[in-house]
Motif scaffolding. Structure first.
Motif, PDB file in Angstrom:
ATOM      1  N   ASP A   6     -11.093  22.544  -9.745  1.00 31.72           N
ATOM      2  CA  ASP A   6     -10.938  21.725  -8.691  1.00 31.72           C
ATOM      3  C   ASP A   6     -10.946  20.215  -9.110  1.00 31.72           C
ATOM      4  N   ALA A   7     -12.251  19.915  -9.941  1.00 32.91           N
ATOM      5  CA  ALA A   7     -12.718  18.519 -10.294  1.00 32.91           C
ATOM      6  C   ALA A   7     -11.868  18.012 -11.420  1.00 32.91           C
ATOM      7  N   GLY A   8     -11.266  19.018 -12.366  1.00 27.52           N
ATOM      8  CA  GLY A   8     -10.508  18.576 -13.526  1.00 27.52           C
ATOM      9  C   GLY A   8     -11.637  18.888 -14.673  1.00 27.52           C
ATOM     10  N   ALA A   9     -11.019  19.046 -15.909  1.00 23.32           N
ATOM     11  CA  ALA A   9     -11.876  19.402 -16.790  1.00 23.32           C
ATOM     12  C   ALA A   9     -13.152  18.331 -17.414  1.00 23.32           C
ATOM     13  N   LEU A  10     -12.544  17.189 -17.622  1.00 17.36           N
ATOM     14  CA  LEU A  10     -13.308  16.000 -18.248  1.00 17.36           C
ATOM     15  C   LEU A  10     -14.517  15.608 -17.171  1.00 17.36           C
ATOM     16  N   LEU A  11     -13.883  15.499 -16.039  1.00 18.03           N
ATOM     17  CA  LEU A  11     -15.093  15.124 -14.720  1.00 18.03           C
ATOM     18  C   LEU A  11     -16.151  16.184 -14.618  1.00 18.03           C
ATOM     19  N   ALA A  12     -15.608  17.523 -14.973  1.00 20.25           N
ATOM     20  CA  ALA A  12     -16.734  18.509 -14.866  1.00 20.25           C
ATOM     21  C   ALA A  12     -17.846  18.350 -15.960  1.00 20.25           C
ATOM     22  N   LEU A  13     -17.267  18.128 -17.329  1.00 19.01           N
ATOM     23  CA  LEU A  13     -18.018  17.802 -18.332  1.00 19.01           C
ATOM     24  C   LEU A  13     -18.979  16.653 -17.999  1.00 19.01           C
ATOM     25  N   ALA A  94      -4.738  22.780 -19.483  1.00 17.18           N
ATOM     26  CA  ALA A  94      -5.044  24.202 -19.536  1.00 17.18           C
ATOM     27  C   ALA A  94      -5.901  24.685 -20.612  1.00 17.18           C
ATOM     28  N   LYS A  95      -5.827  24.212 -21.617  1.00 17.03           N
ATOM     29  CA  LYS A  95      -6.556  24.642 -22.871  1.00 17.03           C
ATOM     30  C   LYS A  95      -8.157  24.102 -22.667  1.00 17.03           C
ATOM     31  N   ARG A  96      -8.041  22.917 -22.355  1.00 15.82           N
ATOM     32  CA  ARG A  96      -9.602  22.593 -21.935  1.00 15.82           C
ATOM     33  C   ARG A  96     -10.262  23.533 -20.756  1.00 15.82           C
TER      34      ARG A  96
END
Length: 264
Positions: A6-13, A94-96
């Motif tokens: 929902d948030a996006g991979a980079l923001l979640a990290l 998708a790979k992230r």
């Protein structure tokens, strides 16, 4: 991390790293920390106990100089940050997300599967016991729990079930589907080299080879193998892990830290 889709991979990290950073930016129990140093000084003055390399000239951190690690957080932060670096190296979202799913679901063996974080009393129910400690205090004929860690390890890799003097550590499973195919994933921890040579291990299932004698992966990582179908036809299974024979002395056993038994 679970909200990454929902948030996006980079923001979640970024959000996950902010949580990990609290161990350093918001330290806790400062009075207890100070008391530990006071007790360490008292022990040095009274019995010359050397709990720090710099202060008390201990041989090394790994030889009991635990004051050097008093501020190391007791979580998987170093391992997680390495995983986050791999996620960021991917240009495809998708790979992230797939890599994040792998981190979040690390201990999930899937439907009908089994996972064990070995080396912890509550997780060792599948370990086949040997002789009682009172009868065998040197662990000639029994598995034992041992410890060994590096900063980049998951905490689950820092303790493990081992076997000394050629003892073969075993895990017993029941309630398997005789018609199903299974795969085993395993993390061999502990010593990766002994007297300059790679430490080797072998795994079998009810006497059938799962993998032959091979060096432990270095750097540490899970490895996967198919379980012979014949081994699960009675709905039960015993995995047997053996170290390299003929090494002399107590030797280095298989040192199993994590084991997944998964339906394929």
């Amino acid at each position: 991390l679970r909200a990454a889709r929902d948030a996006g991979a980079l923001l979640a990290l970024e959000r996950a790293e902010a949580v990990l950073e609290r161990a350093h930016s918001q330290p806790v129990a400062a009075p207890l920390r100070q008391r530990v140093f006071e007790l360490a000084e008292a022990l040095y003055q009274s019995i010359r106990m050397q709990l720090d390399v710099e202060r008390y000239r201990a041989i090394s951190v790994g030889r009991g100089a635990n004051l050097a690690t008093i501020d190391v957080p007791l979580h998987d932060g170093a391992w997680l940050r390495a995983a986050f670096a791999r996620v960021r190296a991917e240009s495809d979202e998708a790979k992230r997300l797939a890599e994040i799913d792998r981190v979040v679901g690390w201990t999930d063996p899937g439907p009908g599967g089994f996972y064990d974080d070995l080396g912890k009393a509550a997780a060792d129910a599948r370990v086949v016991p040997g002789r009682a400690y009172a009868e065998d205090p040197q662990y000639f004929d029994a598995p034992l729990v041992a410890f060994g860690c590096r900063r980049e390890y998951r905490l689950s890799w820092c303790d493990y079930v081992d076997g000394l003097y050629g003892y073969e550590a075993k895990l017993a499973y029941t309630g398997l589907d005789p018609a199903a195919a299974y795969r085993v994933r395993i993390v061999y921890s502990g010593a990766l080299r002994d007297r300059g040579r790679p430490v080797q291990v072998r795994l079998s299932a009810d006497g059938l080879e799962v993998h032959p004698m091979m060096p432990k992966p270095d750097p540490l990582q899970p490895v996967e193998f198919d379980v012979p179908a014949e081994a699960v036809r009675d709905g039960a299974l015993t995995l047997t892990c053996a170290g390299e024979p003929g090494r002399g002395g107590p030797g280095r056993g298989c040192q199993m830290a994590e084991v997944w038994l998964m339906r394929r």
